[in-house]
Design a protein around this motif. Structure first.
Motif, PDB file in Angstrom:
ATOM      1  N   THR A 312       0.847  -1.195   0.000  1.00  0.00           N
ATOM      2  CA  THR A 312       0.000   0.000   0.000  1.00  0.00           C
ATOM      3  C   THR A 312       0.882   1.245   0.000  1.00  0.00           C
ATOM      4  OG1 THR A 312      -1.775  -1.119   1.199  1.00  0.00           O
ATOM      5  CG2 THR A 312      -1.760   1.279   1.270  1.00  0.00           C
ATOM      6  N   ARG A 314      -0.797   4.432  -0.699  1.00  0.00           N
ATOM      7  CA  ARG A 314      -1.716   5.462  -0.211  1.00  0.00           C
ATOM      8  C   ARG A 314      -2.908   4.768   0.419  1.00  0.00           C
ATOM      9  NH1 ARG A 314      -4.584   9.186  -4.478  1.00  0.00           N
ATOM     10  NH2 ARG A 314      -6.201   7.580  -4.372  1.00  0.00           N
ATOM     11  N   GLY A 316      -6.566   3.856   1.933  1.00  0.00           N
ATOM     12  CA  GLY A 316      -7.912   4.155   1.459  1.00  0.00           C
ATOM     13  C   GLY A 316      -8.831   4.562   2.595  1.00  0.00           C
ATOM     14  N   VAL A 333     -11.489   0.409 -11.317  1.00  0.00           N
ATOM     15  CA  VAL A 333     -10.082   0.607 -10.974  1.00  0.00           C
ATOM     16  C   VAL A 333      -9.371   1.399 -12.069  1.00  0.00           C
ATOM     17  CG1 VAL A 333      -9.942  -1.540  -9.650  1.00  0.00           C
ATOM     18  CG2 VAL A 333      -9.350  -1.553 -12.068  1.00  0.00           C
ATOM     19  N   HIS A 334      -8.292   2.033 -11.664  1.00  0.00           N
ATOM     20  CA  HIS A 334      -7.291   2.531 -12.591  1.00  0.00           C
ATOM     21  C   HIS A 334      -6.018   1.733 -12.327  1.00  0.00           C
ATOM     22  CE1 HIS A 334      -8.981   5.791 -14.835  1.00  0.00           C
ATOM     23  NE2 HIS A 334      -9.377   6.463 -13.768  1.00  0.00           N
ATOM     24  N   TYR A 335      -5.338   1.338 -13.369  1.00  0.00           N
ATOM     25  CA  TYR A 335      -4.073   0.646 -13.150  1.00  0.00           C
ATOM     26  C   TYR A 335      -3.147   0.861 -14.345  1.00  0.00           C
ATOM     27  CZ  TYR A 335      -5.575  -3.222 -16.233  1.00  0.00           C
ATOM     28  OH  TYR A 335      -5.989  -3.979 -17.290  1.00  0.00           O
ATOM     29  N   ASP A 348      -1.580   2.078 -19.437  1.00  0.00           N
ATOM     30  CA  ASP A 348      -2.160   2.925 -18.402  1.00  0.00           C
ATOM     31  C   ASP A 348      -3.648   3.103 -18.702  1.00  0.00           C
ATOM     32  OD1 ASP A 348      -2.917   4.849 -16.538  1.00  0.00           O
ATOM     33  OD2 ASP A 348      -1.056   5.979 -16.728  1.00  0.00           O
ATOM     34  N   GLU A 383      -7.639   3.601  -2.082  1.00  0.00           N
ATOM     35  CA  GLU A 383      -6.302   3.078  -1.821  1.00  0.00           C
ATOM     36  C   GLU A 383      -5.526   2.916  -3.123  1.00  0.00           C
ATOM     37  OE1 GLU A 383      -4.195  -1.024  -0.135  1.00  0.00           O
ATOM     38  OE2 GLU A 383      -6.241  -0.502   0.507  1.00  0.00           O
ATOM     39  N   VAL A 384      -4.226   3.213  -3.049  1.00  0.00           N
ATOM     40  CA  VAL A 384      -3.316   2.983  -4.167  1.00  0.00           C
ATOM     41  C   VAL A 384      -2.265   1.980  -3.697  1.00  0.00           C
ATOM     42  CG1 VAL A 384      -1.623   3.988  -5.734  1.00  0.00           C
ATOM     43  CG2 VAL A 384      -3.679   5.283  -5.121  1.00  0.00           C
ATOM     44  N   GLU A 414       0.548  -0.771 -10.746  1.00  0.00           N
ATOM     45  CA  GLU A 414       0.136   0.248  -9.792  1.00  0.00           C
ATOM     46  C   GLU A 414      -1.369   0.386  -9.957  1.00  0.00           C
ATOM     47  OE1 GLU A 414       2.062   4.380  -8.854  1.00  0.00           O
ATOM     48  OE2 GLU A 414       0.375   4.707 -10.231  1.00  0.00           O
ATOM     49  N   VAL A 415      -2.115   0.142  -8.890  1.00  0.00           N
ATOM     50  CA  VAL A 415      -3.566   0.062  -9.006  1.00  0.00           C
ATOM     51  C   VAL A 415      -4.234   0.956  -7.972  1.00  0.00           C
ATOM     52  CG1 VAL A 415      -3.594  -2.011  -7.552  1.00  0.00           C
ATOM     53  CG2 VAL A 415      -5.559  -1.498  -8.989  1.00  0.00           C
ATOM     54  N   GLU A 416      -5.316   1.609  -8.380  1.00  0.00           N
ATOM     55  CA  GLU A 416      -6.143   2.410  -7.481  1.00  0.00           C
ATOM     56  C   GLU A 416      -7.566   1.865  -7.535  1.00  0.00           C
ATOM     57  OE1 GLU A 416      -7.917   6.956  -6.876  1.00  0.00           O
ATOM     58  OE2 GLU A 416      -6.613   6.484  -8.579  1.00  0.00           O
TER      59      GLU A 416
END
Length: 587
Positions: A312, A314, A316, A333-335, A348, A383-384, A414-416
């Motif tokens: 982790t 960042r 959440g 998600v963004h990754y 991305d 969370e990132v 890298e996932v959010e």
């Protein structure tokens, strides 16, 4: 020797009338059964521990089981030779030594019983028989050199102070590190290897007066940046790391630790008295460390083999794990993806302008790489995390690997977690809702099986069975029948998954379970026949095909074709066996 003689004479001269030590023994506090309690009470009445007051204490309160006490003591043999001591005269630190009564690294049981009757500042002489000295099963002190375990001992002990056990933990492999909470932390989670932690440390030798913070400081980070490190890497001394692993975020604690366990950390220097004293008679030397655990980042080995590691970067929103998409759900998600050790991101989800909408994925359906799928389930919204993965858990067998990744190499995501939609917990669902959800899971499993993803399909079927197990609250006969039909289908389908993976024994077991659930399930007899043939049990297979055709006449032609195939398979197997035996006898 003159000083020692004077000291012993002082003990003899100042010893008041001996009294039998009979503390009030509470069964719940001691945690012993009634028989043990009774024996201890009888032993004490018989003089197993005798106590004489040398110097009276103050107040009326006495410590209780579980309290952290600080003692000056000298342990003597029956000839009044000093065996172990906290005094400077015998090479020790001259500082009181901490113990937790009845927990952790314990003193002699006779000492515990004596201290339970002492007032603050009181000094007493304890005459302890062998059964409550080193022969007692709960004795935590090391047997001094030259002393027989069966020998009685005498202890000159002073209770300098104590604090309530509700504030104290015993930690470390030997439970000889004592943690006293100064300020409560936040949440319930505690860090563990390989979590990354941020903390302040103030380490100092304990003071002769035992007053907190009055000892000599030998390391402090409080006036500089917090220390950051990964647990389990040897960056912190063993005693400090054991304490940190029992703390919550923002907790502040005073830790009493043997100086030997404050040595060897890369970030903290060894204490000046890193040993246990210069004399064999010296008691264990302790130091005090104030710890303030500011924060920690979760680092999880998701596969227990280093195949997927989530860190982790960042935090959440919400509480872990209740606010995570643990079950199969729709996540947004963004990754982005790159090779491990490289700087350039190869894909991305935000697009080249960084404005693209989040990707929507159904977890548990194989839509995302497995490493990404399993990591997202343990994330909070917002969370990132950085996820490193081997090729096996990333893109093995997939066609969507970004161009530029080397097959077989390590992959970094890298996932959010932007958000998720999760179905209600099965504990809060009605029987009808469980039946509907189980049906959806079975359908999802069927779709995965057709895609060749038998392992994921098996998971769906197993979740459906779990929903339909136990006391299912249904209202109509139709619902009960549908539940039984779904259970039987899921059992058979798990068998199909095992069959696909050539696990014939397991496949046969699940076919049997399906038939036990529904004795008229023609398809289950057919699949069991196929598995039995693979196991060489052709007669049983033929019987199952006959039952299948009888239960479902529309399958008769297919059963006949399967029977002919099995007969050919059996003939080929028998011919191969004859050739093998012929070759054996011709040797």
């Amino acid at each position: 020797m003159a000083a020692l003689a004077a000291y012993l004479q002082q003990l003899r001269g100042g010893l008041n009338e001996l009294t039998i030590c009979e503390p009030e023994v509470d069964d719940k506090e001691l945690g012993v059964d009634d028989a043990t309690k009774f024996r201890e009470e009888e032993d004490l009445k018989g003089g197993a521990v005798l106590k004489g007051v040398l110097e009276p204490g103050t107040g009326t309160a006495t410590p209780q089981e579980g309290d952290l006490v600080f003692l000056h003591f000298s342990l003597l043999d029956e000839h009044r030779q000093v065996l172990c001591s906290t005094s400077l005269e015998h090479g020790a630190s001259g500082r009181p030594q901490p113990f937790v009564i009845g927990r952790g690294r314990r003193m002699l049981r006779g000492m515990e019983l004596g201290v339970l009757e002492m007032l603050q500042g009181e000094r007493a002489m304890l005459d302890i028989k062998p059964g409550y000295a080193f022969l007692h099963k709960d004795s935590g002190m090391s047997l001094p050199q030259g002393l027989r375990r069966e020998a009685p001992v005498v202890v000159d002990v002073t209770l300098t102070s104590w604090c309530p056990g509700s504030q104290v933990k015993c930690v470390g492999p030997d439970a000889d590190v004592f943690l006293r909470t100064l300020r409560q932390g936040q949440g319930w989670e505690t860090p563990r290897p390989p979590f990354e932690v941020s903390l302040h440390i103030d380490a100092r030798t304990t003071c002769v007066s035992e007053r907190q913070g009055a000892g000599d400081s030998y390391f402090s980070s409080t006036n500089s940046k917090p220390l950051t490190c990964s647990l389990g890497t040897g960056q912190l001394p063993p005693g400090v790391e054991a304490a940190v692993q029992s703390m919550q975020r923002q907790q502040e604690a005073l830790v009493y630790c043997p100086t030997s366990q404050l040595c060897g950390g890369k970030l903290v220097p060894d204490p000046p008295d890193g040993g246990d004293g210069g004399s064999s008679a010296a008691a264990t030397c302790y130091a005090e460390v104030v710890l303030h655990l500011l924060d920690f980042s979760q680092v999880r080995d998701m596969t227990s083999d280093g195949g997927v590691v989530k860190r982790t970067v960042r935090p959440g929103r919400g509480e872990f794990p209740v606010d995570c998409p643990l079950e199969d759900s729709l996540v947004r998600v963004h990754y982005r993806v790159r090779a491990v050790g490289e700087e350039q991101w190869l894909a991305d989800s935000r697009g080249t302008d960084g404005q693209a909408a989040p990707v929507q994925l159904a977890t548990g359906m194989g839509e995302a790489p497995e490493a990404l799928d399993m990591s997202v389930r343990l994330m909070l919204c917002g969370e990132v995390a950085v996820v490193t993965s081997t090729w096996r858990y990333a893109y093995e067998g997939r066609q969507d690997a970004p161009q530029g990744l080397t097959p077989g190499g390590g992959v970094e995501f890298e996932v959010e977690l932007v958000g998720f939609e999760q179905e209600a917990s099965h504990h809060a669902m009605s029987g009808t809702d469980k039946l509907e959800r189980a049906g959806r899971l079975k359908t999802q499993g069927n779709a995965l099986f057709k895609q060749g993803k038998s392992r994921l399909a098996r998971t769906k079927y197993q979740k459906a069975l779990k929903l339909l197990g136990g006391g299912l609250d249904l209202e109509t006969e139709e619902e009960f029948s549908a539940a039984s039909s779904t259970r039987a289908a899921c059992m058979l389908n798990i068998g199909r998954c095992a069959e696909h993976e050539r696990e014939w024994g397991e496949a046969l077991t699940w076919c049997n379970k399906a038939i036990s659930e529904d004795e008229a399930y023609a398809k289950a007899y057919f699949r069991r026949a196929v598995v039995s043939a693979c196991l060489g049990e052709y007669e049983a297979a033929q019987d199952d095909l006959a039952v299948c055709a009888e239960l479902e006449p529309s399958t008769a032609e297919e059963c006949e074709r399967e029977l002919r195939r099995m007969q050919q398979q059996q003939a080929a197997a028998e011919a191969k066996q004859r050739d093998t035996l012929k070759g054996f006898f011709n040797r």
